[in-house]
Design an enzyme around this catalytic site. Structure first.
Site, PDB file in Angstrom:
ATOM      1  N   LYS A 177      31.450  42.983  44.304  1.00  0.00           N
ATOM      2  CA  LYS A 177      32.192  41.764  44.637  1.00  0.00           C
ATOM      3  C   LYS A 177      33.469  42.124  45.385  1.00  0.00           C
ATOM      4  O   LYS A 177      34.433  42.614  44.802  1.00  0.00           O
ATOM      5  CB  LYS A 177      32.568  40.962  43.386  1.00  0.00           C
ATOM      6  CG  LYS A 177      33.037  39.553  43.791  1.00  0.00           C
ATOM      7  CD  LYS A 177      33.878  38.867  42.769  1.00  0.00           C
ATOM      8  CE  LYS A 177      35.324  39.263  42.832  1.00  0.00           C
ATOM      9  NZ  LYS A 177      36.010  38.909  44.102  1.00  0.00           N
ATOM     10  N   GLY A 234      43.693  44.185  35.835  1.00  0.00           N
ATOM     11  CA  GLY A 234      43.192  45.421  35.233  1.00  0.00           C
ATOM     12  C   GLY A 234      43.307  45.394  33.717  1.00  0.00           C
ATOM     13  O   GLY A 234      42.407  45.861  33.000  1.00  0.00           O
ATOM     14  N   GLU A 251      42.061  51.339  39.094  1.00  0.00           N
ATOM     15  CA  GLU A 251      43.123  51.784  40.008  1.00  0.00           C
ATOM     16  C   GLU A 251      44.069  50.601  40.170  1.00  0.00           C
ATOM     17  O   GLU A 251      43.677  49.576  40.736  1.00  0.00           O
ATOM     18  CB  GLU A 251      42.549  52.159  41.383  1.00  0.00           C
ATOM     19  CG  GLU A 251      41.773  53.449  41.401  1.00  0.00           C
ATOM     20  CD  GLU A 251      42.627  54.661  41.126  1.00  0.00           C
ATOM     21  OE1 GLU A 251      43.862  54.600  41.281  1.00  0.00           O
ATOM     22  OE2 GLU A 251      42.041  55.673  40.714  1.00  0.00           O
ATOM     23  N   CYS A 285      48.906  50.165  47.647  1.00  0.00           N
ATOM     24  CA  CYS A 285      49.341  50.529  46.288  1.00  0.00           C
ATOM     25  C   CYS A 285      50.191  51.793  46.331  1.00  0.00           C
ATOM     26  O   CYS A 285      50.957  52.061  45.414  1.00  0.00           O
ATOM     27  CB  CYS A 285      48.156  50.668  45.352  1.00  0.00           C
ATOM     28  SG  CYS A 285      46.855  51.687  46.008  1.00  0.00           S
ATOM     29  N   GLU A 386      56.182  46.101  41.257  1.00  0.00           N
ATOM     30  CA  GLU A 386      55.547  46.227  42.568  1.00  0.00           C
ATOM     31  C   GLU A 386      55.833  44.983  43.414  1.00  0.00           C
ATOM     32  O   GLU A 386      55.703  43.863  42.934  1.00  0.00           O
ATOM     33  CB  GLU A 386      54.039  46.381  42.352  1.00  0.00           C
ATOM     34  CG  GLU A 386      53.303  46.771  43.604  1.00  0.00           C
ATOM     35  CD  GLU A 386      51.848  47.119  43.324  1.00  0.00           C
ATOM     36  OE1 GLU A 386      51.185  46.375  42.570  1.00  0.00           O
ATOM     37  OE2 GLU A 386      51.369  48.124  43.881  1.00  0.00           O
TER      38      GLU A 386
HETATM   39  P1  ADP Z   1      45.330  41.539  44.171  1.00  0.00           P
HETATM   40  O1  ADP Z   1      46.621  40.997  43.668  1.00  0.00           O
HETATM   41  O2  ADP Z   1      45.382  42.918  44.696  1.00  0.00           O
HETATM   42  O3  ADP Z   1      44.544  40.579  45.017  1.00  0.00           O
HETATM   43  P2  ADP Z   1      43.642  40.904  41.930  1.00  0.00           P
HETATM   44  O4  ADP Z   1      43.626  41.680  40.675  1.00  0.00           O
HETATM   45  O5  ADP Z   1      44.057  39.482  41.858  1.00  0.00           O
HETATM   46  O6  ADP Z   1      44.508  41.793  42.866  1.00  0.00           O
HETATM   47  O7  ADP Z   1      42.212  40.916  42.622  1.00  0.00           O
HETATM   48  C1  ADP Z   1      41.484  42.079  42.898  1.00  0.00           C
HETATM   49  C2  ADP Z   1      40.001  41.783  42.754  1.00  0.00           C
HETATM   50  O8  ADP Z   1      39.726  41.396  41.417  1.00  0.00           O
HETATM   51  C3  ADP Z   1      39.494  40.627  43.615  1.00  0.00           C
HETATM   52  O9  ADP Z   1      38.187  40.940  44.031  1.00  0.00           O
HETATM   53  C4  ADP Z   1      39.505  39.452  42.656  1.00  0.00           C
HETATM   54  O10 ADP Z   1      38.606  38.418  42.999  1.00  0.00           O
HETATM   55  C5  ADP Z   1      39.078  40.118  41.383  1.00  0.00           C
HETATM   56  N1  ADP Z   1      39.515  39.470  40.142  1.00  0.00           N
HETATM   57  C6  ADP Z   1      40.627  38.723  39.933  1.00  0.00           C
HETATM   58  N2  ADP Z   1      40.707  38.366  38.618  1.00  0.00           N
HETATM   59  C7  ADP Z   1      39.619  38.904  37.997  1.00  0.00           C
HETATM   60  C8  ADP Z   1      39.135  38.917  36.652  1.00  0.00           C
HETATM   61  N3  ADP Z   1      39.792  38.314  35.671  1.00  0.00           N
HETATM   62  N4  ADP Z   1      38.003  39.581  36.396  1.00  0.00           N
HETATM   63  C9  ADP Z   1      37.336  40.252  37.355  1.00  0.00           C
HETATM   64  N5  ADP Z   1      37.726  40.268  38.645  1.00  0.00           N
HETATM   65  C10 ADP Z   1      38.858  39.613  38.962  1.00  0.00           C
END
Ligand code: ADP
Length: 494
Positions: A177, A234, A251, A285, A386
């Site tokens: 995804k 994360g 990461e 990052c 950050e």
């Molecule tokens: P960023 O702030 O770098 O966009 P996110 O953590 O919001 O970081 O998103 C990174 C990835 O994780 C994207 O592909 C997003 O759709 C997905 N994502 C966001 N929230 C969740 C979650 N609760 N569970 C799994 N994937 C998620």
């Protein structure tokens, strides 16, 4: 109704037909009214299909000898090389990375595909002497099964390649995804796997936002989640994986410091700071977000930065000469703006930037001015959290001990750099830095694919990407003991 082209999910080797009631669009951050494409907002049902396809494809893919799997990766590398310019062009418009940097992003995937193709002929285990004569002991790597790969938008080809390629060469199948801000790049990646003939179900592409991401994390048949993104997400993923006894590789964020010492080559340091802090508009990052500088050279370093910032080429990411593009979206602009404002109320001094560009031609896009804040102290939010934007905080120090303590005094530990012409001093500092990636006389950004990538403390959970060590994430060890004497012999007892 969306008017941009529809790019489907890819499940079990087939491009899926659209469900028009559940779509989303990707927009150009330099021209937010321009839609890049329309994609499926995948629901749990699509995730179920993708996981089932990956599960069914797993036994045959695992059984295919790894050198044969590797041959497909060499084809993949060659295919991506033919698409390098085209993908970089699309990347610049989809997520705003300047074209020259976008070429590098694709190049990483080419290198990773070649590297992992070679791993198909290694995937080394080991053999070791037994306690007993005529007994054989060995350990081999085995794939995990279905891996869920969830990636961010800021390296929309490179980061997926760091995860997908080692997972798949090791014999796993995947549900991938990409981020909802860079789905076209995810589509291109799936298209590449399809074009070079990976078997159906080995890679399954599902587009969408956190709804799709959560469904992957929660699926009982997914054995491992590999995630790059925000620390908050994360934490959620790690918690869910712990509850399900699921493997998980994270990461996460960084708060990367660059120490500039009194004996540094200042021109080199200034160049490195400009690139580290403002490359990718600070949206890496590993971006340099703290300058920890010796008081004796602080004035020269800051003046050097302020002299050069006006000549940075900020603008249309599709142009070859552009050095700084827009932020990814309006939320990113709001976050950077808020953090700068908080820093100013907490006592920081604005030396340049601090605002979104409001004048034509940059006013339409999410462009933020390269920003330097002085008089930052380690307790401020801007020195701890950050930013993910083009903001460099200057912290002045008098001793090396102070510099190291401040560099280490954050919850993150991804990347750190020191500029000094005294290699003994620099190595002494590197040894003490709490960071997974360290640089001497180079900026905090610029990882290569054949050395480990990852952070300590809250920048991750101990896993490493890139290098051959990445295989530790995507394999499990199986120990094999072979008794050849037709007798029962008892370890530790006979
Ligand atoms: P960023 O702030 O770098 O966009 P996110 O953590 O919001 O970081 O998103 C990174 C990835 O994780 C994207 O592909 C997003 O759709 C997905 N994502 C966001 N929230 C969740 C979650 N609760 N569970 C799994 N994937 C998620």
């Amino acid at each position: 109704m969306p008017t941009s082209p529809f790019y489907p999910n890819y499940i079990n080797g087939a491009w899926q037909s659209a469900n028009p009631s559940e779509t989303f669009e990707s927009y150009n951050p330099a021209q937010p009214n321009v839609s890049i494409g329309t994609f499926q907002a995948s629901t749990a049902e699509a995730i179920n299909q993708a996981v089932l396809a990956a599960k069914q494809a797993f036994p045959a893919w695992k059984a295919l000898p790894a050198p044969k799997r590797g041959e497909l990766f060499f084809k993949l590398a060659a295919y991506i090389a033919t698409k390098k310019e085209a993908w970089a062009t699309e990347m610049a418009t989809e997520m705003g990375k300047p074209y020259a940097e976008a070429l590098g992003d694709v190049q990483e995937a080419i290198e990773m595909a070649t590297f992992m193709g070679g791993e198909g002929r290694r995937l080394h285990g080991f053999q070791t002497p037994s306690e007993f004569p005529n007994k054989w002991l060995m350990a081999i790597r085995q794939p995990i099964g279905v891996c869920g790969i969830i990636t961010p938008w800021n390296f929309p080809i490179a980061v997926p390649s760091w995860k997908l390629f080692p997972a798949i060469i090791a014999g796993n199948t995947v549900v991938f995804k990409p981020a909802e801000q860079s789905p076209l790049m995810g589509f291109r990646m799936a298209e590449a796997f399809d074009a070079v003939g990976f078997p159906a179900g080995v890679i399954n592409l599902v587009q969408g936002n956190e709804v799709a991401g959560k469904a992957i994390v929660n699926h009982a048949d997914v054995g491992l989640i590999s995630f790059t993104g925000s620390t908050a997400t994360g934490t959620w993923i790690a918690t869910r994986c712990a509850e399900q006894h699921k493997l998980c590789a994270l990461e996460l964020g960084g708060k990367n410091a660059c120490i500039v010492w009194e004996d540094a080559n200042l021109d080199l340091a200034i160049e490195g700071l400009l690139w580290g802090a403002f490359g990718t508009a600070g949206q890496r990052c590993t971006a340099t977000s703290r300058l920890i500088v010796h008081r004796s050279v602080k004035k020269a370093v800051v003046e050097g930065l302020l002299a050069k910032i006006p000549s940075l080429k900020i603008g249309n990411p599709s142009l070859v000469a552009t050095q700084v593009g827009p932020l990814i979206d309006t939320d990113a602009v709001a976050k950077v703006q808020r953090m700068v404002a908080t820093a100013l109320t907490q006592g920081a001094t604005l030396l340049c930037g601090g605002k979104r560009f409001t004048e034509p031609p940059l006013h339409e896009g999410f462009y933020f001015q390269p920003t330097v804040l002085d008089d930052v102290v380690p307790t401020m939010e801007i020195a701890q959290e950050e930013v993910f934007g083009p903001v460099l905080s200057v912290i002045t120090v008098d001793s090396l001990e102070e510099a190291v303590a401040i560099a280490n005094g954050v919850r993150y530990g991804l990347s750190a750099a020191i500029y000094s012409q005294d290699m003994g001093l620099a190595m002494g500092v590197v040894e003490q830095l709490e960071a997974g990636l360290t640089y001497i006389n180079a900026p905090t950004i610029g990882a290569e694919t054949h050395v480990p990538f990852g952070g300590v403390k809250q920048s991750g959970n101990g896993h490493r990407e890139a290098s051959n060590l990445v295989l530790d994430t995507y394999t499990q060890w199986k120990t094999i003991s072979i008794e050849t004497t037709r007798t029962l012999r008892k370890a530790q007892m006979d």
